[in-house]
Design an enzyme around this catalytic site. Structure first.
Site, PDB file in Angstrom:
ATOM      1  N   CYS A 180      68.117  56.599  98.953  1.00 52.91           N
ATOM      2  CA  CYS A 180      69.325  55.843  99.283  1.00 52.91           C
ATOM      3  C   CYS A 180      68.997  54.410  99.694  1.00 52.91           C
ATOM      4  O   CYS A 180      67.875  54.080 100.066  1.00 52.91           O
ATOM      5  CB  CYS A 180      70.061  56.555 100.425  1.00 52.91           C
ATOM      6  SG  CYS A 180      71.804  56.091 100.539  1.00 52.91           S
ATOM      7  N   ASP A 199      72.532  64.180 109.063  1.00 55.68           N
ATOM      8  CA  ASP A 199      71.795  62.966 109.380  1.00 55.68           C
ATOM      9  C   ASP A 199      71.697  62.809 110.892  1.00 55.68           C
ATOM     10  O   ASP A 199      72.448  63.441 111.647  1.00 55.68           O
ATOM     11  CB  ASP A 199      72.521  61.759 108.768  1.00 55.68           C
ATOM     12  CG  ASP A 199      71.659  60.512 108.683  1.00 55.68           C
ATOM     13  OD1 ASP A 199      70.455  60.586 109.005  1.00 55.68           O
ATOM     14  OD2 ASP A 199      72.195  59.454 108.304  1.00 55.68           O
TER      15      ASP A 199
END
Length: 201
Positions: free
Chosen positions: A6, A121
């Site tokens: 990412c 996360d």
């Protein structure tokens, strides 16, 4: 195991990361991010799936960018509601869940049946990309049906830890800040070495 990298935006860097054979590549469309995609890169990958990362964005804006970039997944990294997710029907969704302890895992129940994947996360003052890890053992509290990606500060030295982490619904990992030379620019050698070690049983 699915591999998502990412925070991409540099065309040549995108080509190099794509060539490593990853599955998903994330592009961040949140203006406050140091990895914000402010203009369309000269090259977008064709051999892996593109993921657009948004934070509490207007739904029409999400749909417009999804069309412009031919995004195959939308990752929602803010405080989006279940109704918000329902309004994006027709798009494949990844809902990020910020975790600091076991109680945070239960947040997934709000979105069950509305998204294709969760992404667990590390909870931090900003939104992702902190390089910090949460205690992965709290994932034992996840008893949902939706598969998830593990994120949050996974770095070059974590191959054995990733291999040792087992959950029946964990289908991949998300790599970002700890593989960077600078925000939005990945260190290809670090990624290559990590992936080789991960695949070396």
């Amino acid at each position: 195991m699915m591999i998502k990298v990412c925070g991409m935006r540099d065309a040549e860097n995108i080509r190099e990361v794509e060539a490593l054979g990853i599955d998903l590549m994330g592009f961040i469309f949140w203006p406050k991010s140091s990895r914000y995609v402010s203009e369309r890169p000269a090259y977008l990958p064709t051999n892996c799936k593109c993921v657009g990362v948004f934070v509490d964005e207007d739904i029409e804006t999400v749909r417009r960018i999804a069309d412009d970039y031919a995004l195959e997944f939308i990752q929602l990294h803010g405080h989006e509601s279940a109704d918000y997710c329902a309004q994006l029907k027709g798009l494949k969704l990844i809902k990020a869940i910020s975790v600091s302890g076991q109680d945070d895992i239960a947040t997934y129940k709000t979105y069950e049946g509305l998204v294709d994947y969760y992404l667990f996360d590390t909870k931090c003052p900003s939104v992702g990309g902190s390089g910090l890890q949460f205690d992965w053992s709290v994932l034992s509290a996840y008893d949902g049906n939706t598969p998830f990606l593990l994120s949050g500060g996974i770095g070059p030295d974590d191959t054995e830890r990733v291999k040792a982490s087992h959950h029946s619904k964990c289908v991949g990992i998300d790599l970002n800040s700890r593989f960077e030379i600078a925000p939005g620019l990945k260190d290809i050698n670090k990624l290559k070495d990590f992936l080789n070690a991960l695949n070396n049983e």
